[in-house]
Design a protein around this motif. Structure first.
Motif, PDB file in Angstrom:
ATOM      1  N   UNK A 180      -5.575   3.569  -0.226  1.00 48.29           N
ATOM      2  CA  UNK A 180      -6.682   2.668  -0.548  1.00 48.29           C
ATOM      3  C   UNK A 180      -7.090   1.949   0.726  1.00 48.29           C
ATOM      4  N   UNK A 181      -8.379   1.625   0.832  1.00 49.00           N
ATOM      5  CA  UNK A 181      -8.877   0.898   2.006  1.00 49.00           C
ATOM      6  C   UNK A 181      -9.606  -0.356   1.557  1.00 49.00           C
ATOM      7  N   UNK A 182      -9.279  -1.461   2.215  1.00 54.01           N
ATOM      8  CA  UNK A 182     -10.016  -2.720   2.031  1.00 54.01           C
ATOM      9  C   UNK A 182     -10.790  -2.976   3.313  1.00 54.01           C
ATOM     10  N   UNK A 183     -12.113  -2.956   3.215  1.00 50.97           N
ATOM     11  CA  UNK A 183     -12.993  -3.062   4.373  1.00 50.97           C
ATOM     12  C   UNK A 183     -13.660  -4.429   4.399  1.00 50.97           C
ATOM     13  N   UNK A 184     -13.542  -5.130   5.508  1.00 49.24           N
ATOM     14  CA  UNK A 184     -14.171  -6.447   5.623  1.00 49.24           C
ATOM     15  C   UNK A 184     -15.634  -6.312   6.020  1.00 49.24           C
ATOM     16  N   UNK A 185     -16.467  -7.145   5.407  1.00 50.77           N
ATOM     17  CA  UNK A 185     -17.888  -7.219   5.733  1.00 50.77           C
ATOM     18  C   UNK A 185     -18.239  -8.694   5.880  1.00 50.77           C
ATOM     19  N   UNK A 186     -19.013  -9.030   6.903  1.00 54.52           N
ATOM     20  CA  UNK A 186     -19.304 -10.437   7.186  1.00 54.52           C
ATOM     21  C   UNK A 186     -20.606 -10.931   6.528  1.00 54.52           C
ATOM     22  N   UNK A 187     -21.554 -10.022   6.304  1.00 55.10           N
ATOM     23  CA  UNK A 187     -22.827 -10.397   5.677  1.00 55.10           C
ATOM     24  C   UNK A 187     -23.583  -9.113   5.362  1.00 55.10           C
ATOM     25  N   UNK A 188     -24.581  -9.230   4.477  1.00 54.07           N
ATOM     26  CA  UNK A 188     -25.439  -8.079   4.186  1.00 54.07           C
ATOM     27  C   UNK A 188     -26.568  -7.963   5.196  1.00 54.07           C
ATOM     28  N   UNK A 189     -26.866  -9.037   5.886  1.00 52.09           N
ATOM     29  CA  UNK A 189     -27.882  -9.021   6.937  1.00 52.09           C
ATOM     30  C   UNK A 189     -27.219  -8.567   8.234  1.00 52.09           C
ATOM     31  N   UNK A 190     -27.626  -7.430   8.804  1.00 49.79           N
ATOM     32  CA  UNK A 190     -26.920  -6.885   9.976  1.00 49.79           C
ATOM     33  C   UNK A 190     -26.817  -7.856  11.142  1.00 49.79           C
ATOM     34  N   UNK A 191     -27.907  -8.546  11.458  1.00 49.48           N
ATOM     35  CA  UNK A 191     -27.892  -9.445  12.611  1.00 49.48           C
ATOM     36  C   UNK A 191     -26.934 -10.612  12.382  1.00 49.48           C
ATOM     37  N   UNK A 192     -26.977 -11.186  11.179  1.00 43.53           N
ATOM     38  CA  UNK A 192     -26.083 -12.310  10.910  1.00 43.53           C
ATOM     39  C   UNK A 192     -24.637 -11.851  10.796  1.00 43.53           C
ATOM     40  N   UNK A 193     -24.416 -10.657  10.257  1.00 44.51           N
ATOM     41  CA  UNK A 193     -23.061 -10.112  10.182  1.00 44.51           C
ATOM     42  C   UNK A 193     -22.461  -9.979  11.581  1.00 44.51           C
ATOM     43  N   UNK A 194     -23.269  -9.457  12.515  1.00 41.05           N
ATOM     44  CA  UNK A 194     -22.785  -9.297  13.887  1.00 41.05           C
ATOM     45  C   UNK A 194     -22.553 -10.653  14.548  1.00 41.05           C
ATOM     46  N   UNK A 195     -23.402 -11.622  14.235  1.00 41.92           N
ATOM     47  CA  UNK A 195     -23.230 -12.958  14.806  1.00 41.92           C
ATOM     48  C   UNK A 195     -21.934 -13.596  14.316  1.00 41.92           C
ATOM     49  N   UNK A 196     -21.660 -13.486  13.023  1.00 41.03           N
ATOM     50  CA  UNK A 196     -20.443 -14.067  12.462  1.00 41.03           C
ATOM     51  C   UNK A 196     -19.202 -13.379  13.033  1.00 41.03           C
ATOM     52  N   UNK A 197     -19.275 -12.056  13.157  1.00 38.33           N
ATOM     53  CA  UNK A 197     -18.128 -11.289  13.664  1.00 38.33           C
ATOM     54  C   UNK A 197     -17.920 -11.460  15.161  1.00 38.33           C
TER      55      UNK A 197
END
Length: 348
Positions: free
Chosen positions: A102-119
Motif C-alpha cells: 500500500x502507498x500513502x502519498x502526501x499532497x500539499x494542495x490541489x493548486x499546483x503553484x500553491x502546492x509547490x510553494x507549501x512544499x
C-alpha cells in the motif's frame, strides 16, 4: 502486561526533499550518519514481528532517500507483515514499489503553484506521476493532505484531485502542532469560518464520492481533545531514524521522558518494561478532571505531547479540553495574528 502492538512506524530517515512548514518532525533532525544501518533495521523488523506487529509503515522524512528501501520492504514482507510506504512520491518508480502492499502519498494542495510553494520545491507534477505509478502497479493508494490556513479553502478541489488520481482513500488531516508545525503555528492555524466551510464540503463529499474519506478535526477549535493514539503505548510504536523508540511519533518533545534505543535494549523490553512506555498507560497517572471524566476511555486524557508543549507538564489534561484549567492557552493561540512560515530544515 501491555497487549502486543499492532503497528510500527519505522522512520527510516529524516532526509526529505520537501520543506513543508507543517512537518511534525523534530526541530533537531537526525542526520544521515546517525541513522540505523540496513542490518539494524532488519533486526528491528525481526523484533517487531516477534512482538506481534502486523503492519509496518515505512516513513521518514522521505523513505525513498534510503537506497536500501526495497531490501527493507522485502524483509518486512518476508516476515508476513503488511507493508505501507509513506512517501512524498518524488523519485518514486515501479521498481521501488517491490514488496510494498500500500502507498500513502502526501499532497500539499490541489493548486499546483500553491502546492509547490507549501512544499518548498516544484513537486506537484511528480506527485501526479507517482499516483499513476502506484495505480499502474495495482496497489491501493491513500492520498494524505495536511490541512491548514493555506490550503483549507480548497478541500473540494482536493477531493476531486484524489478522485482523478484514482485514490482509494483520502485522509484530510488538520495540522497537529508538533516540531516544525508548532514553530509555524501562527501561519498554519485556520479560522473558524474556514473550518465551518471545510466541514460542509467534507460532509457533502462523503455523501456522494466513492472515496473513503477520513477527516481529522482541528482540535484547537473543539470542546474535546483527540484520542491519544487510542491510549499511550497501547497499539503503536515508533522507531526514529537513530533507533530511539517512542510511544508516539511526537513523544520526543516531552523533556525528561527517558527515550530508550534499540541499539541498547530489545524492542520487547522497551514496549513492556520501559519507563517511557509505561508513563501514561492506563488511567492511574490521571489527575482531575480526567480521572473522574466519563470520556477518559474515549480520548484517554488527550495528547500528552500537546499537554507538555502548552503547560510544561505532560500529565496535565490536554488544554484543548473545555474542562482543562489551561484551556485559556489554546484560546490565546487562536487569537494570535497570522504569521509567516519558516521552511523545514533539510536534513543531510
Amino acid at each position: 502486561m501491555a497487549e502486543p502492538p499492532f503497528g510500527l512506524l519505522a522512520e527510516l530517515t529524516h532526509r526529505c526533499p520537501l520543506r513543508c512548514g507543517y512537518c511534525s518532525n523534530p526541530l533537531e533532525l537526525v542526520r544521515r550518519e546517525a541513522e540505523l544501518s540496513t542490518a539494524e533495521w532488519r533486526d528491528v523488523f525481526d523484533q517487531a514481528r516477534a512482538l506481534g506487529v502486523l503492519q509496518f509503515h515505512l516513513s521518514g522524512g522521505e523513505p525513498l532517500a534510503r537506497k536500501d528501501l526495497s531490501e527493507l520492504a522485502a524483509h518486512a514482507s518476508g516476515l508476513g507483515a503488511y507493508v505501507n510506504l509513506v512517501t512524498s512520491g518524488l523519485g518514486l518508480t515501479e521498481e521501488r514499489l517491490a514488496w510494498v502492499d500500500h502507498v500513502q502519498l502526501s499532497v500539499q494542495d490541489a493548486d499546483p503553484a500553491n502546492a509547490d510553494r507549501i512544499a518548498g520545491v516544484r513537486g506537484f507534477a511528480a506527485k501526479v506521476r507517482a499516483a499513476k505509478v502506484v495505480k499502474d502497479a495495482g496497489l491501493p493508494l491513500t492520498v494524505n493532505v495536511v490541512l491548514h490556513r493555506q490550503n483549507l479553502d480548497r478541500v473540494a478541489e482536493l477531493v476531486r484531485l484524489a478522485e482523478e488520481m484514482g485514490a482509494d482513500r483520502l485522509e484530510l488531516a488538520n495540522t497537529q502542532y508538533y516540531g516544525w508545525a508548532l514553530r509555524n503555528q501562527a501561519a498554519l492555524l485556520p479560522t473558524r469560518d474556514q473550518l465551518r466551510r471545510a466541514d460542509e464540503v467534507v460532509r457533502e463529499a462523503k455523501s456522494r464520492s466513492d472515496l473513503e474519506i477520513v477527516y481529522v478535526i482541528a482540535d484547537y477549535h473543539e470542546a474535546h481533545p483527540k484520542p491519544c493514539m487510542h491510549g499511550w503505548g497501547a497499539r503503536q510504536l515508533t522507531v526514529a531514524p537513530d533507533g530511539g523508540v517512542l510511544p508516539c511519533p511526537a513523544a520526543s518533545v516531552i523533556e525528561g521522558l527517558a527515550v530508550e534505543n534499540v541499539r541498547s535494549r530489545s524492542l520487547r523490553e522497551i514496549w513492556h518494561d520501559s519507563v517511557s512506555f509505561n508513563a501514561f498507560r492506563g488511567f492511574d497517572w490521571m489527575g482531575e478532571p480526567c480521572r473522574s471524566c466519563p470520556r477518559r476511555e474515549v480520548d484517554f486524557g488527550g495528547c500528552r505531547c500537546q499537554a507538555f508543549q502548552l503547560t510544561g507538564n505532560a500529565a496535565n489534561t490536554d488544554p484543548v479540553c473545555s474542562l482543562s484549567p489551561h484551556r485559556g492557552l489554546v484560546d490565546l493561540a487562536l487569537r494570535q495574528p497570522a504569521g509567516s512560515s519558516v521552511p523545514r530544515e533539510v536534513a543531510r
